[in-house]
Design a protein around this motif. Structure first.
Motif, PDB file in Angstrom:
ATOM      1  N   ALA A   1      85.582 -73.151 -28.288  1.00  0.00           N
ATOM      2  CA  ALA A   1      86.762 -73.543 -27.507  1.00  0.00           C
ATOM      3  C   ALA A   1      87.296 -72.340 -26.730  1.00  0.00           C
ATOM      4  CB  ALA A   1      87.837 -74.102 -28.436  1.00  0.00           C
ATOM      5  N   GLU A   2      87.351 -71.187 -27.388  1.00  0.00           N
ATOM      6  CA  GLU A   2      87.950 -69.990 -26.766  1.00  0.00           C
ATOM      7  C   GLU A   2      87.088 -69.481 -25.609  1.00  0.00           C
ATOM      8  OE1 GLU A   2      90.886 -67.785 -28.076  1.00  0.00           O
ATOM      9  OE2 GLU A   2      90.629 -67.504 -25.924  1.00  0.00           O
ATOM     10  N   ALA A   3      85.770 -69.433 -25.810  1.00  0.00           N
ATOM     11  CA  ALA A   3      84.898 -68.864 -24.770  1.00  0.00           C
ATOM     12  C   ALA A   3      84.685 -69.844 -23.623  1.00  0.00           C
ATOM     13  CB  ALA A   3      83.556 -68.469 -25.380  1.00  0.00           C
TER      14      ALA A   3
ATOM     15  N   GLY B   1      70.078 -64.585 -27.382  1.00  0.00           N
ATOM     16  CA  GLY B   1      70.838 -65.554 -28.181  1.00  0.00           C
ATOM     17  C   GLY B   1      71.748 -66.447 -27.345  1.00  0.00           C
ATOM     18  N   ILE B   2      71.846 -66.203 -26.044  1.00  0.00           N
ATOM     19  CA  ILE B   2      72.694 -67.078 -25.202  1.00  0.00           C
ATOM     20  C   ILE B   2      71.845 -68.277 -24.769  1.00  0.00           C
ATOM     21  CG2 ILE B   2      74.023 -67.237 -23.040  1.00  0.00           C
ATOM     22  CD1 ILE B   2      74.569 -64.195 -23.320  1.00  0.00           C
ATOM     23  N   PRO B   3      72.139 -69.453 -25.326  1.00  0.00           N
ATOM     24  CA  PRO B   3      71.296 -70.605 -24.984  1.00  0.00           C
ATOM     25  C   PRO B   3      71.653 -71.192 -23.613  1.00  0.00           C
ATOM     26  CG  PRO B   3      72.933 -71.225 -26.632  1.00  0.00           C
ATOM     27  CD  PRO B   3      73.200 -69.791 -26.275  1.00  0.00           C
ATOM     28  N   TYR B   4      70.743 -71.930 -23.038  1.00  0.00           N
ATOM     29  CA  TYR B   4      70.980 -72.627 -21.764  1.00  0.00           C
ATOM     30  C   TYR B   4      70.710 -74.118 -21.966  1.00  0.00           C
ATOM     31  CZ  TYR B   4      71.161 -68.336 -18.954  1.00  0.00           C
ATOM     32  OH  TYR B   4      71.523 -67.134 -18.405  1.00  0.00           O
TER      33      TYR B   4
ATOM     34  N   TYR C   1      77.992 -64.927 -18.942  1.00  0.00           N
ATOM     35  CA  TYR C   1      78.922 -64.132 -19.759  1.00  0.00           C
ATOM     36  C   TYR C   1      80.374 -64.623 -19.747  1.00  0.00           C
ATOM     37  CZ  TYR C   1      74.710 -61.498 -19.109  1.00  0.00           C
ATOM     38  OH  TYR C   1      73.386 -61.171 -19.048  1.00  0.00           O
ATOM     39  N   LYS C   2      81.002 -64.603 -18.559  1.00  0.00           N
ATOM     40  CA  LYS C   2      82.456 -64.838 -18.549  1.00  0.00           C
ATOM     41  C   LYS C   2      82.856 -65.896 -17.535  1.00  0.00           C
ATOM     42  CE  LYS C   2      83.491 -60.211 -20.155  1.00  0.00           C
ATOM     43  NZ  LYS C   2      83.771 -58.852 -19.748  1.00  0.00           N
ATOM     44  N   GLY C   3      82.180 -67.006 -17.531  1.00  0.00           N
ATOM     45  CA  GLY C   3      82.531 -68.103 -16.617  1.00  0.00           C
ATOM     46  C   GLY C   3      81.322 -68.599 -15.850  1.00  0.00           C
ATOM     47  N   VAL C   4      81.111 -69.912 -15.877  1.00  0.00           N
ATOM     48  CA  VAL C   4      79.911 -70.469 -15.227  1.00  0.00           C
ATOM     49  C   VAL C   4      80.195 -71.002 -13.826  1.00  0.00           C
ATOM     50  CG1 VAL C   4      78.852 -71.096 -17.438  1.00  0.00           C
ATOM     51  CG2 VAL C   4      80.153 -72.806 -16.187  1.00  0.00           C
TER      52      VAL C   4
ATOM     53  N   TYR D   1      78.343 -71.324 -23.794  1.00  0.00           N
ATOM     54  CA  TYR D   1      79.175 -70.366 -24.519  1.00  0.00           C
ATOM     55  C   TYR D   1      79.466 -70.956 -25.901  1.00  0.00           C
ATOM     56  CZ  TYR D   1      79.969 -68.391 -19.835  1.00  0.00           C
ATOM     57  OH  TYR D   1      79.826 -67.848 -18.590  1.00  0.00           O
ATOM     58  N   THR D   2      78.518 -70.739 -26.808  1.00  0.00           N
ATOM     59  CA  THR D   2      78.613 -71.360 -28.125  1.00  0.00           C
ATOM     60  C   THR D   2      79.518 -70.530 -29.043  1.00  0.00           C
ATOM     61  OG1 THR D   2      76.582 -70.206 -28.666  1.00  0.00           O
ATOM     62  CG2 THR D   2      76.351 -72.482 -27.987  1.00  0.00           C
ATOM     63  N   VAL D   3      79.857 -71.100 -30.196  1.00  0.00           N
ATOM     64  CA  VAL D   3      80.684 -70.378 -31.176  1.00  0.00           C
ATOM     65  C   VAL D   3      79.999 -69.031 -31.447  1.00  0.00           C
ATOM     66  CG1 VAL D   3      81.491 -70.393 -33.575  1.00  0.00           C
ATOM     67  CG2 VAL D   3      81.616 -72.491 -32.191  1.00  0.00           C
ATOM     68  N   GLY D   4      80.757 -67.964 -31.387  1.00  0.00           N
ATOM     69  CA  GLY D   4      80.187 -66.619 -31.551  1.00  0.00           C
ATOM     70  C   GLY D   4      79.949 -65.920 -30.223  1.00  0.00           C
ATOM     71  N   HIS D   5      80.175 -66.639 -29.108  1.00  0.00           N
ATOM     72  CA  HIS D   5      79.891 -66.049 -27.781  1.00  0.00           C
ATOM     73  C   HIS D   5      80.709 -64.778 -27.544  1.00  0.00           C
ATOM     74  CE1 HIS D   5      78.466 -66.171 -23.611  1.00  0.00           C
ATOM     75  NE2 HIS D   5      79.707 -65.902 -23.225  1.00  0.00           N
ATOM     76  N   LEU D   6      81.990 -64.816 -27.903  1.00  0.00           N
ATOM     77  CA  LEU D   6      82.847 -63.660 -27.611  1.00  0.00           C
ATOM     78  C   LEU D   6      82.444 -62.448 -28.456  1.00  0.00           C
ATOM     79  CD1 LEU D   6      86.281 -65.433 -27.161  1.00  0.00           C
ATOM     80  CD2 LEU D   6      84.704 -64.610 -25.400  1.00  0.00           C
TER      81      LEU D   6
END
Ligand SMILES: Cc1cc2nc3c(=O)[nH]c(=O)nc-3n(C[C@H](O)[C@H](O)[C@H](O)COP(=O)(O)OP(=O)(O)OC[C@H]3O[C@@H](n4cnc5c(N)ncnc54)[C@H](O)[C@@H]3O)c2cc1C
Length: 454
Positions: free
Chosen positions: A170-172, A294-297, A432-435, A404-409
């Motif tokens: 939710a946060e990321a 680890g950043i999935p698409y 990273y910070k906005g798609v 931006y899954t849980v743990g992204h930040l």
């Protein structure tokens, strides 16, 4: 002058290099593909103007408009037709309009009565314990309950991420929702309190319209203008295959039109997708590469269905989104010819259907004909479009939208710590910070300013 190498010629790389060059820096874009723009490409065919990736940007913040102004194309920004303001959701087997105000929501049949009343009880939701990175699903259930989460929040994230409410942070992924919670506890309360602020006219001197926008000629107009401004500093067919530290900064191995070459740069910005950047960085810092991998698409397919004039009635509104619980094959549909009538000449009708996502990644493996046939069948069953299209086109993005899954930040702060050990190396882009386009352009401009001021 020391060269700044920008790897990747999507909107991030182009906007970054343009800003750097306008600040007097010698920036060079190296783009592996045959064209600039990354996922953005506008095609003109048979009286239709189609987009391979994004359809529009929200003209609510200055980044994209400022970029357009610096390129001399601000006057070519085109707003969505006012008739396209309304949106729908496909819920409980039919299309239902999304109400525009809380009283209209209470009266609407978007959700069953009990679910609507549960949404009202959101007023009494407490704040989440600080420091907890919860999924969008958990966040939604705390605020509006399980049923509204699987309809409203799922549709909302589908429209941006084509993802999974249980996986996204939710946060990321939706920082403004979490900010509303931090500031006002209840989202409803926050929405009411900030309504006046949101409706306030744009500050004097800005031309922001607060509407979905594109350019005359489509989003490709922005890419073309950037390509013109950059000239030979933006090189296509130039794939970066290796990266090593050198005496004065960095040495890049570039395969350019079949030839292997080396480029010395004082600074390098990787705007390539995270998994590509991971490959480049693996020999230098395996743990950094691991975080990037680890950043999935989510894969996504964009399917355009076009109809000759008079063949099918023009649809109302912007389009519709489909929550996952409906078990349909479409994620959402944009009524392109209603939103931007100039993208379908002479009364033609153009739909853009989005398919796949985290929900149905397998669909992106279908060929273009199969995708078009499936989109057509879904549009018939869901929106009553019975005519056969005169024009079809499908674009598949196996790695379409970063999640931006849980743990992204936490991952981002580990990435930042690793980058601190590699001076002169930077990461930018949608991973990273906005798609959104606005995010990519705003973040590129901010990084350019940081680099230019060194
Ligand atoms: C189907 C779809 C619909 C979307 N809809 C919207 C929308 O309506 N509104 C909105 O605001 N946003 C939308 N988005 C999101 C937005 O379009 C993207 O997040 C944004 O365009 C990404 O830009 P980028 O430059 O960061 O990445 P990309 O566009 O992915 O660019 C990265 C570039 O790096 C290049 N590259 C890769 N490897 C190498 C290498 N080794 N050497 C050199 N170059 C390399 C690639 O070829 C590519 O050109 C959408 C995205 C998709 C996929």
């Amino acid at each position: 002058m020391a060269v700044i190498a920008v790897v990747g010629g999507g909107i991030t790389g182009l906007a970054l290099a343009h800003r750097l060059r306008s600040r007097g820096k010698d920036a060079v874009v190296l783009e592996a593909g045959a064209h600039l723009g990354g996922v953005i490409q506008t095609r003109q065919r048979d009286g239709f103007s189609t987009e391979t990736g994004p359809n529009s940007f929200l003209d609510r913040e200055p980044a994209t408009r400022e970029l357009a102004a610096s390129l001399g194309i601000e006057e070519r920004i085109r707003m969505a037709d006012p008739s396209a303001k309304s949106r729908s959701l496909y819920t409980r087997g039919q299309l239902r309009p999304v109400p525009a105000s809380p009283p209209a929501f209470l009266k609407s049949d978007l959700l069953p009565l009990g679910t609507r009343l549960r949404v009202l009880a959101e007023l009494f939701t407490g704040r989440a314990p600080p420091g907890q990175d919860e999924s969008l699903g958990d966040f939604g259930r705390r605020h509006v309950g399980a049923r509204a989460t699987s309809v409203l929040l799922d549709a909302m994230q589908t429209g941006t991420y084509a993802g999974d409410v249980e996986a996204l942070s939710a946060e990321a992924a939706f920082p403004t929702l979490k900010q509303l919670e931090r500031e006002h506890r209840s989202l409803l309360l926050g929405a009411v309190r900030t309504q006046g602020r949101q409706r306030a006219p744009a500050p004097a001197g800005t031309k922001l319209k607060g509407a979905m926008c594109t350019f005359e000629g489509g989003l490709g107009t922005l890419v073309e203008a950037l390509a013109r401004a950059l000239g030979p500093a933006a090189r296509t067919g130039a794939a970066v295959e290796g990266l090593a530290r050198s005496q004065n900064g960095w040495r890049l191995s570039v395969r350019e039109r079949g030839q292997q070459a080396e480029l010395e740069a004082s600074q390098v910005v990787l705007t390539s997708p995270a998994h590509v950047s991971a490959e480049l960085l693996a020999p230098l810092d395996p743990s950094l590469a691991g975080h990037l991998k680890g950043i999935p698409y989510a894969p996504i397919a964009v399917v355009h269905l076009g109809f000759a004039p008079g063949k099918t009635p023009p649809p109302d509104g912007f389009g519709f989104l489909v929550p996952g619980q409906e078990q349909r094959q479409l994620l959402g549909v944009i009524h392109v010819s209603t939103v931007f009538p100039f993208r379908a000449e002479g009364g033609r009708v153009l739909y853009t259907c989005l398919m796949g996502g985290a929900r149905r990644p397998d669909l992106v493996g279908l060929n273009e004909e199969a995708l078009a046939a499936l989109a057509q069948q879904e549009l018939r069953e869901m929106a009553g479009v019975t005519a056969s299209p005169d024009f079809t086109e499908a674009v598949r993005w196996p790695r379409g939208i970063p999640q931006y899954t849980v743990g992204h930040l936490e991952r981002l702060s580990a990435i930042d710590s690793a980058l601190a050990r590699l001076p002169g190396l930077h990461l930018a882009g949608n991973a990273y910070k906005g798609v959104g386009l606005n995010d990519c352009i705003r973040n590129a401009a901010a990084l350019a300013e940081t680099l230019a001021s060194r």
